[in-house]
Scaffold this active site. Sequence first.
Site, PDB file in Angstrom:
ATOM      1  N   GLU A  49     -54.518 -10.340 -29.609  1.00 29.95           N
ATOM      2  CA  GLU A  49     -54.223 -11.032 -28.356  1.00 29.95           C
ATOM      3  C   GLU A  49     -54.985 -10.342 -27.235  1.00 29.95           C
ATOM      4  O   GLU A  49     -54.762 -10.628 -26.067  1.00 29.95           O
ATOM      5  CB  GLU A  49     -52.726 -11.088 -28.085  1.00 29.95           C
ATOM      6  N   CYS A  66     -48.447 -11.205 -31.787  1.00 32.13           N
ATOM      7  CA  CYS A  66     -48.617 -10.065 -32.704  1.00 32.13           C
ATOM      8  C   CYS A  66     -48.855 -10.480 -34.152  1.00 32.13           C
ATOM      9  O   CYS A  66     -48.968  -9.628 -35.026  1.00 32.13           O
ATOM     10  CB  CYS A  66     -47.392  -9.170 -32.636  1.00 32.13           C
ATOM     11  N   HIS A 100     -42.901  -6.193 -38.739  1.00 32.04           N
ATOM     12  CA  HIS A 100     -43.466  -6.005 -37.408  1.00 32.04           C
ATOM     13  C   HIS A 100     -42.524  -5.089 -36.631  1.00 32.04           C
ATOM     14  O   HIS A 100     -41.306  -5.177 -36.774  1.00 32.04           O
ATOM     15  CB  HIS A 100     -43.622  -7.346 -36.685  1.00 32.04           C
TER      16      HIS A 100
END
Lengths: 352, 131
Positions: free
Chosen positions: A81, A113, A237
């Site tokens: 990003e 993400c 994550h």
Amino acid sequence: MVVGIVGYGAHIPRRRIKVEDIAKVWGADAASYKRGLELFQKSVPALDEDTITLSVEAARNALARSGIDPKDIGAVYVGSESHPYAVKPSGVTVAEAIGATPDCHCADFEFACKAGSEGMFVAYGLVKAGLIKYGMGIGADTSQGAPGDALEYSAAAGAAAFIMGADEERMIATVDETFSFMTDTPDFWRREHQFYPAHGGRFTGEPAYFRTVTGAARGILEKSNLKPEDFKYVVFHQPNGKFPKRAAKILGFSFEQIDVGRLVPWLGNTYSGSSPIGLTAILDVADPGDRILMCSYGSGAGSDAFVFTVRDRVREVRDLAPRTRWLMDENVTYVEYGEYAKMRRKIRLAEK
Amino acid sequence: MPPARSWRAYPQTYRLEAARCSKCGKAFFPPRLVCNKCNGRQFEHFEMKHTGKVVTHTIIRTPSDEFSGQAPFALGIIQMDDGPRLTSQIVDLPFEELRIGMPVRLEFRRISSEGEAGAIHYGHKAVPVRI
Ligand SMILES: [Zn+2]
């Protein structure tokens, strides 16, 4: 045809800043970040490091472990990003630097993400379809949080690269199953021309991260007919230290299973690099036969899940490039907030 | 730097491609057309190993416009393990730790960018090798 990881590598900038040094500047309580979110320090990219430079170094480490000719790489996908250009792909610079051009398909992915695991998924799919011999998926970010915002304590930089392939003799870990879970969930965003992202505060937890990550994990467990105890390692994550621990608990995984891949307390949230770098740390120490579950997360929102099984070759190749824990813990220098603010271009300079 | 000029140098700036004389084996970076040792004109191109040693170094405090935002920075001559020497910034260490003979590795970095709207130029800079 069995397809899997034939090369992997990470890269992390050397500089770190401690949570105390950020909190001091904003009059915030460092202890609440350390205890509450399990964040102790984060990586800081230098002014000359960006998503492209981190991707190139991670890609070279993956190439070193694979031993393949870069000309055989048919696709290079960079997920981020924080691509340096709004218009001009990151992937072509990476492909050019590793010698994979011109017979190569490049695309840049964006999905908060989750962009890194997307590249891995597409590269895997193209190898499986027989369209390319090898494909590289990279997750890399040099993300920013607004000064004083909660995100400033975690937004960090790093990259991980994976080469997918089908040749048995180079196989480091097979991809046994994939599953993705996507919904429209407005937990985090950044509009065009905005320097810092906006987020939905507490909304980012329950309906966003936890629903999505556990949805992907449950989906892949059901699809592969596996149970939490069938895995040696799990990597989620990791926007902070707490979230992956809680996701593990909800799903019935132990702390031992997530410990090796949970790097965020000392690395920060590397966004697209987060669960992919965690996976490299696991491959650095895993034994042949170990099963690994990976679930990425991207706001907006979605999660890509993978089941891997480690092969013997991991032992031969893991020391052909720096191990991730070494990059994280040994090769480090500390900066204070002033230098950090300069590095992250948070200081307004005079016009020339 | 005009995009065309930086683009022509990609094999060297992006991949550290050198040329080795087919007759006497001397390596050149950047590649050249005639070998200054044996006058050979046949070369094989190869990517140098990214490791070398600092031959000498200095601190630049008043750089040319292209690097004005980066001063002060360390600049060094690097003896590459594959033979050729090149000039490179030495980054990621305090100036007082610079040493002649110190082992370095060339890492991919941003070299310069033309303001906020122009092209970004990439290449390599030397970083200390820590074991
Ligand atoms: Zn010669």
